[in-house]
Design a protein around this motif. Structure first.
Motif, PDB file in Angstrom:
ATOM      1  N   LYS A 120      -6.044  -6.954   1.657  1.00 49.17           N
ATOM      2  CA  LYS A 120      -7.059  -7.413   0.706  1.00 49.17           C
ATOM      3  C   LYS A 120      -7.445  -8.862   0.983  1.00 49.17           C
ATOM      4  O   LYS A 120      -8.613  -9.226   0.912  1.00 49.17           O
ATOM      5  CB  LYS A 120      -6.549  -7.296  -0.730  1.00 49.17           C
ATOM      6  CG  LYS A 120      -6.347  -5.883  -1.196  1.00 49.17           C
ATOM      7  CD  LYS A 120      -7.627  -5.308  -1.651  1.00 49.17           C
ATOM      8  CE  LYS A 120      -7.593  -5.183  -3.148  1.00 49.17           C
ATOM      9  NZ  LYS A 120      -8.778  -4.524  -3.640  1.00 49.17           N
ATOM     10  N   ARG A 121      -6.467  -9.680   1.322  1.00 46.55           N
ATOM     11  CA  ARG A 121      -6.722 -11.091   1.593  1.00 46.55           C
ATOM     12  C   ARG A 121      -7.560 -11.272   2.857  1.00 46.55           C
ATOM     13  O   ARG A 121      -8.384 -12.188   2.941  1.00 46.55           O
ATOM     14  CB  ARG A 121      -5.393 -11.830   1.737  1.00 46.55           C
ATOM     15  CG  ARG A 121      -5.535 -13.336   1.844  1.00 46.55           C
ATOM     16  CD  ARG A 121      -4.200 -14.025   2.067  1.00 46.55           C
ATOM     17  NE  ARG A 121      -3.731 -13.785   3.431  1.00 46.55           N
ATOM     18  CZ  ARG A 121      -2.625 -13.120   3.746  1.00 46.55           C
ATOM     19  NH1 ARG A 121      -1.863 -12.625   2.810  1.00 46.55           N
ATOM     20  NH2 ARG A 121      -2.266 -12.955   4.996  1.00 46.55           N
ATOM     21  N   LEU A 122      -7.391 -10.390   3.835  1.00 41.84           N
ATOM     22  CA  LEU A 122      -8.122 -10.505   5.091  1.00 41.84           C
ATOM     23  C   LEU A 122      -9.529  -9.916   5.017  1.00 41.84           C
ATOM     24  O   LEU A 122     -10.257  -9.977   5.998  1.00 41.84           O
ATOM     25  CB  LEU A 122      -7.333  -9.844   6.222  1.00 41.84           C
ATOM     26  CG  LEU A 122      -6.031 -10.544   6.590  1.00 41.84           C
ATOM     27  CD1 LEU A 122      -5.296  -9.780   7.663  1.00 41.84           C
ATOM     28  CD2 LEU A 122      -6.290 -11.966   7.030  1.00 41.84           C
ATOM     29  N   GLY A 123      -9.889  -9.326   3.887  1.00 41.17           N
ATOM     30  CA  GLY A 123     -11.268  -8.890   3.720  1.00 41.17           C
ATOM     31  C   GLY A 123     -11.487  -7.396   3.592  1.00 41.17           C
ATOM     32  O   GLY A 123     -12.629  -6.966   3.535  1.00 41.17           O
ATOM     33  N   ALA A 124     -10.448  -6.608   3.559  1.00 44.37           N
ATOM     34  CA  ALA A 124     -10.617  -5.167   3.379  1.00 44.37           C
ATOM     35  C   ALA A 124     -11.031  -4.896   1.945  1.00 44.37           C
ATOM     36  O   ALA A 124     -10.412  -5.392   1.006  1.00 44.37           O
ATOM     37  CB  ALA A 124      -9.326  -4.434   3.718  1.00 44.37           C
ATOM     38  N   GLU A 125     -12.090  -4.128   1.764  1.00 47.07           N
ATOM     39  CA  GLU A 125     -12.614  -3.889   0.419  1.00 47.07           C
ATOM     40  C   GLU A 125     -11.933  -2.710  -0.265  1.00 47.07           C
ATOM     41  O   GLU A 125     -11.356  -2.838  -1.315  1.00 47.07           O
ATOM     42  CB  GLU A 125     -14.127  -3.652   0.484  1.00 47.07           C
ATOM     43  CG  GLU A 125     -14.902  -4.886   0.863  1.00 47.07           C
ATOM     44  CD  GLU A 125     -14.760  -6.010  -0.138  1.00 47.07           C
ATOM     45  OE1 GLU A 125     -14.698  -5.738  -1.337  1.00 47.07           O
ATOM     46  OE2 GLU A 125     -14.706  -7.168   0.290  1.00 47.07           O
ATOM     47  N   GLY A 126     -12.001  -1.545   0.320  1.00 44.54           N
ATOM     48  CA  GLY A 126     -11.453  -0.351  -0.320  1.00 44.54           C
ATOM     49  C   GLY A 126     -10.133   0.042   0.303  1.00 44.54           C
ATOM     50  O   GLY A 126     -10.059   0.906   1.158  1.00 44.54           O
ATOM     51  N   VAL A 127      -9.055  -0.607  -0.119  1.00 42.74           N
ATOM     52  CA  VAL A 127      -7.731  -0.315   0.427  1.00 42.74           C
ATOM     53  C   VAL A 127      -7.039   0.683  -0.481  1.00 42.74           C
ATOM     54  O   VAL A 127      -6.973   0.512  -1.684  1.00 42.74           O
ATOM     55  CB  VAL A 127      -6.876  -1.607   0.533  1.00 42.74           C
ATOM     56  CG1 VAL A 127      -5.514  -1.277   1.103  1.00 42.74           C
ATOM     57  CG2 VAL A 127      -7.566  -2.629   1.369  1.00 42.74           C
ATOM     58  N   SER A 128      -6.542   1.767   0.121  1.00 41.41           N
ATOM     59  CA  SER A 128      -5.794   2.742  -0.661  1.00 41.41           C
ATOM     60  C   SER A 128      -4.524   3.107   0.099  1.00 41.41           C
ATOM     61  O   SER A 128      -4.453   2.979   1.310  1.00 41.41           O
ATOM     62  CB  SER A 128      -6.642   3.988  -0.966  1.00 41.41           C
ATOM     63  OG  SER A 128      -7.020   4.606   0.233  1.00 41.41           O
ATOM     64  N   LEU A 129      -3.541   3.565  -0.627  1.00 40.43           N
ATOM     65  CA  LEU A 129      -2.251   3.912  -0.073  1.00 40.43           C
ATOM     66  C   LEU A 129      -2.124   5.418  -0.022  1.00 40.43           C
ATOM     67  O   LEU A 129      -2.343   6.090  -1.029  1.00 40.43           O
ATOM     68  CB  LEU A 129      -1.130   3.311  -0.940  1.00 40.43           C
ATOM     69  CG  LEU A 129       0.296   3.577  -0.542  1.00 40.43           C
ATOM     70  CD1 LEU A 129       0.600   2.948   0.809  1.00 40.43           C
ATOM     71  CD2 LEU A 129       1.248   3.032  -1.581  1.00 40.43           C
ATOM     72  N   ASN A 130      -1.803   5.943   1.143  1.00 37.64           N
ATOM     73  CA  ASN A 130      -1.630   7.381   1.285  1.00 37.64           C
ATOM     74  C   ASN A 130      -0.244   7.756   0.772  1.00 37.64           C
ATOM     75  O   ASN A 130       0.761   7.261   1.254  1.00 37.64           O
ATOM     76  CB  ASN A 130      -1.780   7.798   2.754  1.00 37.64           C
ATOM     77  CG  ASN A 130      -1.651   9.279   2.931  1.00 37.64           C
ATOM     78  OD1 ASN A 130      -1.907  10.049   2.013  1.00 37.64           O
ATOM     79  ND2 ASN A 130      -1.261   9.707   4.111  1.00 37.64           N
ATOM     80  N   THR A 131      -0.202   8.617  -0.214  1.00 39.39           N
ATOM     81  CA  THR A 131       1.080   9.038  -0.788  1.00 39.39           C
ATOM     82  C   THR A 131       1.481  10.426  -0.334  1.00 39.39           C
ATOM     83  O   THR A 131       2.567  10.884  -0.657  1.00 39.39           O
ATOM     84  CB  THR A 131       1.023   9.001  -2.326  1.00 39.39           C
ATOM     85  OG1 THR A 131      -0.053   9.825  -2.766  1.00 39.39           O
ATOM     86  CG2 THR A 131       0.810   7.583  -2.809  1.00 39.39           C
TER      87      THR A 131
END
Length: 133
Positions: A120-131
């Motif tokens: 998120k800090r590096l500029g990724a907008e839609g970050v999601s975690l694969n569960t």
């Protein structure tokens, strides 16, 4: 006959000064040994996958894999744990792409949260975690 009754020894009153000193020493010890970490929230967007198949105008998601040592691999390219410049350039090149983070089973929670925060800090907008496994 006279009885010699000696008066019992008088007890000294209990002084609270040493007790207060001990309390202050304990207070000082606990204040110095506690950690003062700045806590902050990390917002995660949880959404169900859409069932529509008309997503041809969107670019495919960027699949990021995290191993147990903290290294990230994207499209066969490996990034070190603290090497932010090339990873940021990759994220800038794919600004409209969603980022999906896959984790190794051995990765601990702190490493996963730190990586999400890093992305998120590096500029990724839609970050999601694969569960899903």
């Amino acid at each position: 006959m006279q009885l010699n009754i000696q008066a019992g020894k008088r007890r000294k009153p209990l002084s609270l000064t040493p007790l207060i000193d001990v309390v202050f020493i304990l207070l000082l010890f606990f204040m110095l040994t506690s950690s003062f970490i700045k806590w902050h929230n990390l917002e995660l967007a949880v959404s169900a996958p859409s069932q529509s198949t008309s997503q041809s105008n969107e670019s495919p998601p960027l699949l990021v894999k995290l191993n147990a040592e903290g290294k990230l691999s994207v499209s066969g390219q490996t990034f070190a744990a603290h090497d932010d410049a090339p990873l940021q350039q990759l994220l800038v090149d794919n600004t409209d792409a969603r980022v999906i983070l896959f984790t190794a089973d051995e990765a601990n929670i702190q490493l996963i949260v730190s990586t999400l925060d890093r992305l998120k800090r590096l500029g990724a907008e839609g970050v999601s975690l694969n569960t899903d496994r």
